[in-house]
Design a protein around this motif. Structure first.
Motif, short mmCIF file in Angstrom:
data_model
loop_
_atom_site.label_atom_id
_atom_site.label_comp_id
_atom_site.label_asym_id
_atom_site.label_seq_id
_atom_site.Cartn_x
_atom_site.Cartn_y
_atom_site.Cartn_z
N PRO A 1 0.82 -1.22 0.00
CA PRO A 1 0.00 0.00 0.00
C PRO A 1 0.86 1.27 0.00
N LEU A 2 0.68 2.07 -1.04
CA LEU A 2 1.36 3.36 -1.16
C LEU A 2 0.31 4.43 -1.37
N GLU A 3 0.63 5.65 -0.98
CA GLU A 3 -0.31 6.74 -1.16
C GLU A 3 -0.52 6.99 -2.65
N SER A 4 -1.77 6.98 -3.08
CA SER A 4 -2.08 7.03 -4.51
C SER A 4 -1.69 8.36 -5.16
N HIS A 5 -1.55 9.42 -4.38
CA HIS A 5 -1.18 10.71 -4.97
C HIS A 5 0.34 10.86 -5.13
N LEU A 6 1.08 9.81 -4.78
CA LEU A 6 2.54 9.85 -4.88
C LEU A 6 3.05 8.72 -5.77
N PRO A 7 3.03 8.92 -7.08
CA PRO A 7 3.49 7.87 -7.99
C PRO A 7 5.00 7.67 -7.94
N GLY A 8 5.44 6.57 -8.50
CA GLY A 8 6.86 6.31 -8.65
C GLY A 8 7.63 6.30 -7.35
N ILE A 9 8.83 6.82 -7.40
CA ILE A 9 9.74 6.79 -6.26
C ILE A 9 9.23 7.59 -5.08
N THR A 10 8.47 8.65 -5.33
CA THR A 10 8.02 9.50 -4.23
C THR A 10 7.20 8.71 -3.22
N GLY A 11 6.30 7.86 -3.70
CA GLY A 11 5.50 7.04 -2.81
C GLY A 11 6.35 6.09 -1.98
N LEU A 12 7.37 5.52 -2.60
CA LEU A 12 8.26 4.61 -1.88
C LEU A 12 9.08 5.35 -0.82
N LEU A 13 9.55 6.54 -1.17
CA LEU A 13 10.34 7.31 -0.20
C LEU A 13 9.50 7.77 0.97
N GLU A 14 8.23 8.03 0.73
CA GLU A 14 7.33 8.40 1.83
C GLU A 14 6.95 7.18 2.66
N TYR A 15 6.87 6.03 2.03
CA TYR A 15 6.50 4.79 2.72
C TYR A 15 7.53 4.45 3.80
N SER A 16 8.80 4.62 3.46
CA SER A 16 9.88 4.28 4.40
C SER A 16 10.86 5.44 4.49
N LYS A 17 10.53 6.39 5.35
CA LYS A 17 11.38 7.58 5.48
C LYS A 17 12.77 7.25 6.03
N ALA A 18 12.85 6.19 6.83
CA ALA A 18 14.15 5.83 7.41
C ALA A 18 15.12 5.37 6.32
N THR A 19 14.66 4.54 5.39
CA THR A 19 15.56 4.12 4.31
C THR A 19 15.67 5.20 3.24
N ALA A 20 14.65 6.04 3.14
CA ALA A 20 14.67 7.11 2.13
C ALA A 20 15.75 8.14 2.41
N PRO B 1 18.93 8.23 3.67
CA PRO B 1 20.29 8.09 3.11
C PRO B 1 20.31 8.06 1.59
N ILE B 2 19.25 7.51 0.98
CA ILE B 2 19.17 7.51 -0.48
C ILE B 2 19.03 8.94 -0.99
N ARG B 3 18.14 9.71 -0.36
CA ARG B 3 17.95 11.12 -0.75
C ARG B 3 19.26 11.91 -0.58
N ASP B 4 19.94 11.69 0.54
CA ASP B 4 21.19 12.42 0.80
C ASP B 4 22.24 12.14 -0.28
N LEU B 5 22.39 10.86 -0.63
CA LEU B 5 23.37 10.51 -1.65
C LEU B 5 22.97 11.10 -3.00
N THR B 6 21.69 11.01 -3.34
CA THR B 6 21.23 11.55 -4.62
C THR B 6 21.41 13.06 -4.67
N GLN B 7 21.07 13.73 -3.58
CA GLN B 7 21.25 15.19 -3.52
C GLN B 7 22.72 15.56 -3.72
N PHE B 8 23.60 14.85 -3.06
CA PHE B 8 25.03 15.14 -3.18
C PHE B 8 25.52 14.89 -4.61
N LEU B 9 25.14 13.76 -5.20
CA LEU B 9 25.64 13.41 -6.53
C LEU B 9 25.03 14.26 -7.65
N LEU B 10 23.75 14.58 -7.55
CA LEU B 10 23.10 15.28 -8.66
C LEU B 10 23.01 16.79 -8.47
#
Length: 186
Positions: A5-24, A26-35
């Motif tokens: 179950p993911l929030e229907s208004h959050l397609p793609g990666i956004t819904g997954l990142l909201e589903y698990s903020k704890a794992t999201a 470090p992924i967000r931090d690395l992506t922010q740094f690299l991109l």
């Protein structure tokens, strides 16, 4: 239909990142740094790496999102399309062609990155840091592509969502919006 179950208004990666903020986080931090962090590669060039990898992995959500971000950053919609069609004839520098080729090889398998591909990039002026970051961005987007498609995330109901997402990525980067995403329910 998403596998969990993911929030229907959050397609793609956004819904997954909201589903698990704890794992999201470090992924967000690395992506922010690299991109979006300091780099001799422009933000548009780094988005092209994400686009090439996502396109090669046939991840519709990520390909469309990062194409839109690359287009917005470049101020035009030709380069990303041409890069997806054929890196070698795309309107980018020889250095960028070589780095995008390395990204495409990384997408296939890390072991596909050859000495010849590295030598080509270096002879076109790529630094060791640029080569490193290209491989790391490509590997990260393989993770994203598999995460998005492996969890069966939904595509946006309205294709205009990608334009809104691109603006958010360009203007706020890959960090979570402080106010969250409730406003997207509209």
């Amino acid at each position: 239909m998403p596998h969990i179950p993911l929030e229907s208004h959050l397609p793609g990666i956004t819904g997954l990142l909201e589903y698990s903020k704890a794992t999201a986080q470090p992924i967000r931090d690395l992506t922010q740094f690299l991109l979006r962090g300091p780099s001799s590669l422009t933000e548009a060039e780094r988005e092209l790496i994400a686009t090439v990898v996502s396109h090669g992995n046939e991840c519709t959500f990520c390909t469309t999102a990062h194409t839109a971000a690359a287009d917005l950053l470049a101020g035009e919609a030709i380069t990303a399309q041409k890069v997806k069609e054929n890196i070698e004839t795309a309107p980018v520098s020889e250095k960028m062609k070589a780095l995008l080729h390395i990204a495409a090889l990384t997408r296939q398998s890390g072991k596909s990155v050859s000495e010849e591909a590295i030598a080509r990039a270096k002879s076109a002026g790529a630094t060791d840091v640029e080569i490193h970051d290209t491989v790391l961005i490509a590997a990260l987007f393989c993770l994203y592509n598999r995460y998005v498609d492996g969890m069966g995330t939904a595509l946006p109901a309205d294709p205009a969502y990608y334009g809104v997402l691109a603006e958010r990525l360009v203007n706020h980067g890959y960090t979570r919006l402080p106010q969250g995403y409730e406003h997207l329910k509209k």
